[in-house]
Design a protein around this motif. Structure first.
Motif, PDB file in Angstrom:
ATOM      1  N   ILE A 296       0.852  -1.187   0.000  1.00 16.49           N
ATOM      2  CA  ILE A 296       0.000   0.000   0.000  1.00 16.49           C
ATOM      3  C   ILE A 296       0.888   1.238   0.000  1.00 16.49           C
ATOM      4  O   ILE A 296       1.797   1.353   0.826  1.00 16.49           O
ATOM      5  CB  ILE A 296      -0.923   0.034   1.232  1.00 16.49           C
ATOM      6  N   GLU A 297       0.653   2.154  -0.933  1.00 10.56           N
ATOM      7  CA  GLU A 297       1.362   3.436  -0.936  1.00 10.56           C
ATOM      8  C   GLU A 297       0.575   4.410  -0.076  1.00 10.56           C
ATOM      9  O   GLU A 297      -0.575   4.734  -0.383  1.00 10.56           O
ATOM     10  CB  GLU A 297       1.517   3.960  -2.363  1.00 10.56           C
ATOM     11  N   ILE A 298       1.208   4.867   1.006  1.00 10.99           N
ATOM     12  CA  ILE A 298       0.516   5.723   1.968  1.00 10.99           C
ATOM     13  C   ILE A 298       0.467   7.167   1.497  1.00 10.99           C
ATOM     14  O   ILE A 298      -0.568   7.830   1.536  1.00 10.99           O
ATOM     15  CB  ILE A 298       1.187   5.645   3.351  1.00 10.99           C
ATOM     16  N   THR A 299       1.592   7.676   1.051  1.00  6.82           N
ATOM     17  CA  THR A 299       1.647   9.082   0.639  1.00  6.82           C
ATOM     18  C   THR A 299       2.811   9.299  -0.304  1.00  6.82           C
ATOM     19  O   THR A 299       3.732   8.476  -0.379  1.00  6.82           O
ATOM     20  CB  THR A 299       1.789  10.004   1.859  1.00  6.82           C
ATOM     21  N   GLN A 300       2.772  10.403  -1.041  1.00  6.19           N
ATOM     22  CA  GLN A 300       3.838  10.759  -1.956  1.00  6.19           C
ATOM     23  C   GLN A 300       4.514  12.037  -1.492  1.00  6.19           C
ATOM     24  O   GLN A 300       3.952  12.830  -0.743  1.00  6.19           O
ATOM     25  CB  GLN A 300       3.288  10.946  -3.373  1.00  6.19           C
ATOM     26  N   SER A 301       5.775  12.217  -1.927  1.00  6.67           N
ATOM     27  CA  SER A 301       6.539  13.376  -1.501  1.00  6.67           C
ATOM     28  C   SER A 301       7.655  13.623  -2.510  1.00  6.67           C
ATOM     29  O   SER A 301       7.914  12.799  -3.389  1.00  6.67           O
ATOM     30  CB  SER A 301       7.137  13.139  -0.098  1.00  6.67           C
ATOM     31  N   LEU A 302       8.314  14.752  -2.371  1.00  4.45           N
ATOM     32  CA  LEU A 302       9.488  15.021  -3.193  1.00  4.45           C
ATOM     33  C   LEU A 302      10.680  14.204  -2.715  1.00  4.45           C
ATOM     34  O   LEU A 302      11.604  13.934  -3.460  1.00  4.45           O
ATOM     35  CB  LEU A 302       9.848  16.514  -3.155  1.00  4.45           C
TER      36      LEU A 302
END
Length: 342
Positions: free
Chosen positions: A295-301
């Motif tokens: 599961i991908e929780i969140t994205q960021s730089l």
């Protein structure tokens, strides 16, 4: 608040010697003393720049190694919660790592100024640099082994500190590369070191490059041992799990940090198939297979360290501060941003 700051003083700690940290390349530490005035800035918000390492101490406080210093989140206060910058203007360089040793004292690793030893009772700080025996002032990671020795991963090799002196290890002594980004001790007492070259294992006498069926794992950023005794490696070659005889590749995309929570789920920070940094969770119930539920929780730089706090929340560092992921709510979940919301 006044903090005593001792540059290259006689160490306060006397750690037990281990067989692989005996009297080779010893450096007796000179004495000296200066004063360091810590501003002790307390805020209601966390850092606004990169947080590389996150740890929780035995009292429940959360420590952040950041570009702005070593910052403590006083999570046990009965009224309100706050962030305290422990190092203040101690060094203009970034802090990469923080470690609480078995005696409740802290070590801070700096990207250019060496290592600092902090006594929270005496409010004193000792400073260790190449002048005291470290191979480099660029400290990337730190680890305390089962006998109490403190290991430093630096840009010029590994170093073992036994409470009196340093013993250094470099490519001349068998390391595959001098850039040391991760150090752990497995259940058998062997050390695993992640380097800019290959991952390797140290048995107290020699370094052996980690190889499975002729394959090596290069440019290692993170190594952990899970509750079952499996070794997980994250880096340029993706995410591997090694069970003692065979390895399983879960992704070939870059992985910068690997963490196991209390339930046995594996968390990673790294890049997905689109090249975007994501915080991912590999489900424990399916991770024993070759295709676990992810599961991908969140994205960021950019993403860095991960921690599961005592309350079950997941903290993770990013290029713009620290965040807390809480999935315990009956409906949905929350991600809390702690940076200053100006």
């Amino acid at each position: 608040m006044m903090i005593k700051y001792a540059k290259s003083v006689a160490p306060l700690l006397m750690f037990v010697f281990c067989s692989f940290c005996n009297a080779q390349n010893k450096t007796e530490l000179p004495t000296g003393h200066t004063e360091y005035k810590n501003k002790g800035v307390i805020t209601s918000y966390g850092p606004n720049t990169s947080v590389r390492t996150i740890r929780q101490d035995r009292k429940g406080n959360i420590w952040l190694a950041s570009n702005e210093g070593i910052i403590r989140y006083d999570s046990n206060q009965t009224v309100g919660k706050s962030f305290t910058n422990i190092t203040g203007d101690l060094s203009p360089n970034r802090f990469f790592s923080v470690l609480e040793d078995r005696k409740g004292n802290f070590w801070f690793g700096n990207n250019g100024s060496g290592a600092y030893y902090y006594d929270p009772v005496e409010k004193s700080i000792q400073h260790f640099t190449t002048e005291d025996g470290l191979p480099s002032n660029q400290i990337i990671c730190m680890y305390e082994d089962r006998t109490g020795n403190i290991w430093f991963g630096t840009s010029s090799g590994a170093s073992c500190y036994n409470g009196k002196s340093f013993r250094n290890f470099t490519t001349k002594g068998g390391l595959p590369d001098n850039w040391i980004s991760s150090i752990i001790e497995d259940k058998t007492g062997k050390l695993w070191l992640g380097t800019g070259g290959n991952a390797c294992i140290y048995d107290g006498k020699i370094f052996t490059i980690f190889t499975v069926n002729g394959s090596t794992f290069r440019n290692v950023w993170s190594i952990i041992e899970d509750k079952k005794g499996n070794i997980w490696l994250g880096g340029s070659d993706g995410l591997w799990r090694y069970d003692g005889s065979t390895s399983t590749t879960f992704t070939e995309n870059f992985v910068g940090y690997v963490y196991e929570d209390k339930k046995g789920n594996i968390w990673t920070s790294g890049k997905n198939v689109n090249g975007i940094w994501v915080l991912s969770r590999y489900d424990e119930k399916s991770s024993s297979g070759k295709k676990p539920t992810v599961i991908e929780i969140t994205q960021s730089l950019n993403l860095f360290g991960i921690l599961e706090a005592n309350d079950g929340s997941i903290w993770f560092g990013s290029f713009d501060g620290v965040y807390r992921y809480d999935s315990r709510r009956a409906v949905g979940h929350t991600i809390t941003d702690f940076k200053n919301q100006k």
